[in-house]
Design an enzyme around this catalytic site. Structure first.
Site, PDB file in Angstrom:
ATOM      1  N   TRP A   1       8.820  -0.762  -5.048  1.00  0.00           N
ATOM      2  CA  TRP A   1       8.654  -0.887  -3.588  1.00  0.00           C
ATOM      3  C   TRP A   1       8.585  -2.336  -3.146  1.00  0.00           C
ATOM      4  O   TRP A   1       9.056  -2.663  -2.065  1.00  0.00           O
ATOM      5  CB  TRP A   1       7.435  -0.095  -3.111  1.00  0.00           C
ATOM      6  CG  TRP A   1       6.088  -0.677  -3.454  1.00  0.00           C
ATOM      7  CD1 TRP A   1       5.441  -0.610  -4.649  1.00  0.00           C
ATOM      8  CD2 TRP A   1       5.221  -1.402  -2.579  1.00  0.00           C
ATOM      9  NE1 TRP A   1       4.217  -1.245  -4.581  1.00  0.00           N
ATOM     10  CE2 TRP A   1       4.057  -1.737  -3.316  1.00  0.00           C
ATOM     11  CE3 TRP A   1       5.302  -1.806  -1.239  1.00  0.00           C
ATOM     12  CZ2 TRP A   1       2.988  -2.465  -2.759  1.00  0.00           C
ATOM     13  CZ3 TRP A   1       4.233  -2.521  -0.689  1.00  0.00           C
ATOM     14  CH2 TRP A   1       3.100  -2.839  -1.438  1.00  0.00           C
TER      15      TRP A   1
ATOM     16  N   ASP B   1       8.346   2.936   8.308  1.00  0.00           N
ATOM     17  CA  ASP B   1       7.222   2.708   9.232  1.00  0.00           C
ATOM     18  C   ASP B   1       7.368   1.361   9.947  1.00  0.00           C
ATOM     19  O   ASP B   1       6.550   1.032  10.796  1.00  0.00           O
ATOM     20  CB  ASP B   1       5.875   2.785   8.499  1.00  0.00           C
ATOM     21  CG  ASP B   1       5.770   1.841   7.306  1.00  0.00           C
ATOM     22  OD1 ASP B   1       6.824   1.421   6.755  1.00  0.00           O
ATOM     23  OD2 ASP B   1       4.634   1.509   6.905  1.00  0.00           O
TER      24      ASP B   1
ATOM     25  N   TYR C   1      11.458   1.137   4.202  1.00  0.00           N
ATOM     26  CA  TYR C   1      10.166   1.416   4.831  1.00  0.00           C
ATOM     27  C   TYR C   1      10.355   1.815   6.286  1.00  0.00           C
ATOM     28  O   TYR C   1      10.522   0.996   7.175  1.00  0.00           O
ATOM     29  CB  TYR C   1       9.214   0.225   4.641  1.00  0.00           C
ATOM     30  CG  TYR C   1       8.403   0.395   3.369  1.00  0.00           C
ATOM     31  CD1 TYR C   1       9.037   0.792   2.181  1.00  0.00           C
ATOM     32  CD2 TYR C   1       7.025   0.217   3.338  1.00  0.00           C
ATOM     33  CE1 TYR C   1       8.306   0.999   1.018  1.00  0.00           C
ATOM     34  CE2 TYR C   1       6.291   0.416   2.174  1.00  0.00           C
ATOM     35  CZ  TYR C   1       6.937   0.812   1.020  1.00  0.00           C
ATOM     36  OH  TYR C   1       6.215   1.030  -0.128  1.00  0.00           O
TER      37      TYR C   1
ATOM     38  N   HIS D   1      -6.863   2.664  -3.564  1.00  0.00           N
ATOM     39  CA  HIS D   1      -6.722   3.584  -2.428  1.00  0.00           C
ATOM     40  C   HIS D   1      -7.577   4.830  -2.649  1.00  0.00           C
ATOM     41  O   HIS D   1      -7.119   5.959  -2.450  1.00  0.00           O
ATOM     42  CB  HIS D   1      -5.245   3.946  -2.219  1.00  0.00           C
ATOM     43  CG  HIS D   1      -4.442   2.786  -1.677  1.00  0.00           C
ATOM     44  ND1 HIS D   1      -4.504   2.391  -0.362  1.00  0.00           N
ATOM     45  CD2 HIS D   1      -3.595   1.926  -2.288  1.00  0.00           C
ATOM     46  CE1 HIS D   1      -3.704   1.346  -0.175  1.00  0.00           C
ATOM     47  NE2 HIS D   1      -3.146   1.028  -1.321  1.00  0.00           N
TER      48      HIS D   1
ATOM     49  N   ASP E   1      -5.845   8.874   0.131  1.00  0.00           N
ATOM     50  CA  ASP E   1      -5.912   7.428   0.337  1.00  0.00           C
ATOM     51  C   ASP E   1      -7.298   7.053   0.830  1.00  0.00           C
ATOM     52  O   ASP E   1      -8.176   7.909   0.930  1.00  0.00           O
ATOM     53  CB  ASP E   1      -4.820   6.962   1.317  1.00  0.00           C
ATOM     54  CG  ASP E   1      -4.285   5.581   0.931  1.00  0.00           C
ATOM     55  OD1 ASP E   1      -5.090   4.635   0.881  1.00  0.00           O
ATOM     56  OD2 ASP E   1      -3.077   5.467   0.657  1.00  0.00           O
TER      57      ASP E   1
ATOM     58  N   ASP F   1      -0.661   1.316  -6.938  1.00  0.00           N
ATOM     59  CA  ASP F   1      -0.422   0.101  -6.151  1.00  0.00           C
ATOM     60  C   ASP F   1      -1.728  -0.471  -5.605  1.00  0.00           C
ATOM     61  O   ASP F   1      -2.734   0.230  -5.497  1.00  0.00           O
ATOM     62  CB  ASP F   1       0.521   0.409  -4.971  1.00  0.00           C
ATOM     63  CG  ASP F   1      -0.075   1.456  -4.023  1.00  0.00           C
ATOM     64  OD1 ASP F   1      -0.695   2.409  -4.537  1.00  0.00           O
ATOM     65  OD2 ASP F   1       0.063   1.314  -2.802  1.00  0.00           O
ATOM     66  N   GLU F   2      -1.670  -1.743  -5.257  1.00  0.00           N
ATOM     67  CA  GLU F   2      -2.688  -2.414  -4.457  1.00  0.00           C
ATOM     68  C   GLU F   2      -4.106  -2.104  -4.935  1.00  0.00           C
ATOM     69  O   GLU F   2      -4.932  -1.609  -4.167  1.00  0.00           O
ATOM     70  CB  GLU F   2      -2.511  -2.014  -2.985  1.00  0.00           C
ATOM     71  CG  GLU F   2      -1.134  -2.424  -2.457  1.00  0.00           C
ATOM     72  CD  GLU F   2      -0.887  -2.030  -1.004  1.00  0.00           C
ATOM     73  OE1 GLU F   2      -0.221  -2.790  -0.299  1.00  0.00           O
ATOM     74  OE2 GLU F   2      -1.349  -0.944  -0.578  1.00  0.00           O
TER      75      GLU F   2
ATOM     76  N   TRP G   1       4.913   5.725   5.966  1.00  0.00           N
ATOM     77  CA  TRP G   1       3.459   5.552   5.993  1.00  0.00           C
ATOM     78  C   TRP G   1       3.017   5.746   7.436  1.00  0.00           C
ATOM     79  O   TRP G   1       3.706   5.316   8.367  1.00  0.00           O
ATOM     80  CB  TRP G   1       3.094   4.156   5.482  1.00  0.00           C
ATOM     81  CG  TRP G   1       3.636   3.894   4.112  1.00  0.00           C
ATOM     82  CD1 TRP G   1       4.741   3.175   3.781  1.00  0.00           C
ATOM     83  CD2 TRP G   1       3.101   4.377   2.868  1.00  0.00           C
ATOM     84  NE1 TRP G   1       4.935   3.175   2.426  1.00  0.00           N
ATOM     85  CE2 TRP G   1       3.943   3.897   1.828  1.00  0.00           C
ATOM     86  CE3 TRP G   1       1.988   5.159   2.532  1.00  0.00           C
ATOM     87  CZ2 TRP G   1       3.707   4.197   0.484  1.00  0.00           C
ATOM     88  CZ3 TRP G   1       1.760   5.441   1.185  1.00  0.00           C
ATOM     89  CH2 TRP G   1       2.612   4.959   0.190  1.00  0.00           C
ATOM     90  N   THR G   2       1.861   6.386   7.609  1.00  0.00           N
ATOM     91  CA  THR G   2       1.569   6.887   8.961  1.00  0.00           C
ATOM     92  C   THR G   2       0.366   6.232   9.648  1.00  0.00           C
ATOM     93  O   THR G   2      -0.222   6.828  10.546  1.00  0.00           O
ATOM     94  CB  THR G   2       1.367   8.415   8.905  1.00  0.00           C
ATOM     95  OG1 THR G   2       0.293   8.696   7.994  1.00  0.00           O
ATOM     96  CG2 THR G   2       2.624   9.125   8.453  1.00  0.00           C
TER      97      THR G   2
HETATM   98  C1  ACM Z   1       2.924   0.812  -0.928  1.00  0.00           C
HETATM   99  O1  ACM Z   1       3.631   0.680   0.078  1.00  0.00           O
HETATM  100  N1  ACM Z   1       1.700   0.312  -0.968  1.00  0.00           N
HETATM  101  C2  ACM Z   1       3.414   1.499  -2.095  1.00  0.00           C
END
Ligand code: ACM
Ligand code: ZN
Length: 515
Positions: free
Chosen positions: A379, A406, A404, A249, A179, A312-313, A455-456
């Site tokens: 997602w 997190d 999610y 990313h 990432d 993504d993103e 996600w951390t």
């Molecule tokens: C994501 O949570 N960006 C896949």
């Protein structure tokens, strides 16, 4: 005799009379020696019994005081198993080793919680109630995502994470390896990925993203460590699906190899979270050479059929301003940057397909048209998954609204460690609807299953990881295995309360249930 509490809840449980007593004279009789050894290793620390693992007796004589792991062809579902406990024996039968593995995990939960102890426990009767369990999962993809780019965990911690996944019959670890904030896998052809991309200068404070801790952070997993983790997981029935993010990313990789970006310079492994404008250039052929070289090494390490390429993103600002990207749009007769992303993903799709693998990507890969063999991980809600399934593509469901892990576990954020500013309580996770109603009946088989994502950004330690994952991951496991039609959270919670001593014995730092 009350029904035993098992997570995920088996399909069918019938109690019988009597009990099986495990002692030093108990033998493990296994069609699969390795699984027999694993079972012996599970039982050894707490009981102090070193149970011998034997091959089945050719005479087929009735086994007494034995735990039998038997491959038989009776059931058609790969993951199914049948477990019968009588005073004389524990008999686990399944058509595949994966099925037997699930039976072994159920067996551990039929023993008292002290069985999880790493030290010998005296004064406990290692008894199992007589019972007949017939079981099989609702979904073939039962996963958790672990992000090691934002914060990483030791090899021992990852193995411990895998152990607990196996205990709850998960079968897929989606390993988010790259990432903006770090590249975590050794790639021999590109040493700068581990010299440069694996380290960031410092990290934004969880409480204020404009302030930094001033502490360099980083590291990576060597290929030998990756192989070790992959085989450790495989032995426990878990496939590791690697994720190498593209085209977004990617700032950590660009920091080491800036010619792979549109601007060609000025990248630095990110110290903050969120979405970066800088992504891989889609106009430069070197980018595809690089990514395919990287994936070639990844395929050597991961036998998984699915390979996740992110997707993504990925903001399009750089592509709009880049002459190479614009030239690609013209030469490939693409309408716009969304179609350029589709073309990018399509390159990877045909490359992976030619190597017998299957591309998996986040639901943004639908924008601009889905690559022919792509599987979608939904997602941003379930809509992307619904669209992809209705178009005949396979789908893994992991909508933020349910999956999610997190997110905060309480509305009272002050009482919790810093987390992503959103709220996902256990009760909501348990309502996860894996196959939403708007999927056409003849397309429902395209929903392979689902997963919880961890996600951390805000999770710097393994204890904290356990706190975010558990007990919410148990709700995910239950939904993916049992997929109860009518869900009564009060009942789920009451069962969970009876089960938590297993996690206590293991010293898992899970979040306590609210009163
Ligand atoms: C994501 O949570 N960006 C896949
Ligand atoms: Zn470009």
């Amino acid at each position: 005799m009350s029904t035993p509490t098992i997570f995920p809840q088996p399909r069918q449980v019938e109690m019988a009379d009597g009990r099986f007593r495990l002692d030093e004279a108990t033998a493990i009789v296994a069609d699969d020696r390795d699984l027999g050894e694993l079972l012996a290793a599970y039982l050894r620390p707490a009981t102090g019994c070193d149970l011998p693992v034997q091959a089945p007796d050719a005479t087929d004589a009735e086994q007494v005081n034995a735990i039998i792991l038997r491959l038989d062809g009776r059931s058609t579902a790969d993951d199914a198993y049948d477990l019968k406990v009588s005073a004389a024996s524990v008999d686990i039968a399944a058509p595949t080793v994966d099925g037997l593995r699930h039976g072994v995990q159920t067996l551990r939960q039929l023993l008292p919680p002290e069985i999880m102890s790493r030290d010998k426990v005296d004064g406990v009767d290692w008894e199992i109630p007589a019972v007949h369990i017939s079981d099989a999962p609702a979904f073939g993809w039962r996963g958790l995502l672990l992000d090691v780019a934002r914060h990483m965990f030791s090899v021992a911690e990852i193995k411990s994470f895998i152990d607990l996944m196996a205990f709850y019959k998960f079968n897929t670890l989606h390993w988010h390896l790259t990432d903006d904030q770090g590249w975590r896998i050794e790639i021999k052809k590109y040493p700068r990925l581990t010299e440069i991309s694996a380290f960031r200068a410092e990290t934004a404070l969880p409480t204020n993203r404009n302030r930094f801790d001033g502490v360099a952070y980083g590291g990576f997993y060597t290929q030998d460590e990756v192989k070790d983790i992959v085989s450790y997981a495989a032995r426990r029935g878990i496939t590791i699906v690697p994720e190498i993010e593209m085209p977004g990313h990617a700032v950590a990789a660009l920091s080491a190899y800036p010619h792979l970006g549109c601007r060609g310079a000025g990248y630095q492994v990110r110290r903050t979270w969120g979405i970066a404008e800088d992504i891989y250039c889609a106009g430069k052929d070197e980018v595809f050479n690089f990514l395919q070289d990287v994936l070639s090494e990844v395929l050597q390490l991961f036998p998984s059929t699915f390979v996740h390429i992110g997707g993504d993103e990925a903001p399009k600002a750089r592509w709009k301003a880049c002459p190479d990207c614009q030239a690609r749009i013209r030469t490939e007769s693409l309408a716009d940057e969304d179609e350029l992303q589709s073309w990018f993903v399509g390159q990877m799709d045909s490359w992976l397909t030619a190597r017998g693998r299957r591309l998996l990507g986040w639901d943004e890969i639908l924008e601009g048209g889905l690559a022919p063999n792509a599987t979608v991980m939904s997602w941003r809600g379930s809509e992307g998954g619904i669209e992809a399934a209705n178009a005949g593509h396979d789908v893994v469901m992991t909508p933020t609204t349910y999956c999610y892990l997190d997110y905060y576990q309480s509305e009272d954020r002050e009482s919790e460690p810093p987390a992503l500013p959103a709220y996902l309580p256990l009760e909501k996770v348990y309502q996860f609807d894996v196959v939403p109603g708007d999927i056409a009946p003849d397309k429902r088989q395209h929903i392979l299953g689902g997963q919880g994502n961890i996600w951390t950004e805000y999770i710097p330690s393994f204890q904290h990881l356990q706190y975010m994952a558990y007990p919410r991951a148990i709700a995910i496991a239950e939904v993916l295995w049992h997929h109860p039609a009518d869900r009564d959270y009060t009942q789920f919670r009451a069962r969970l309360k009876r089960h938590l001593p297993y996690l206590d014995t293991l010293n898992v730092s899970y979040r306590r249930l609210d009163d």
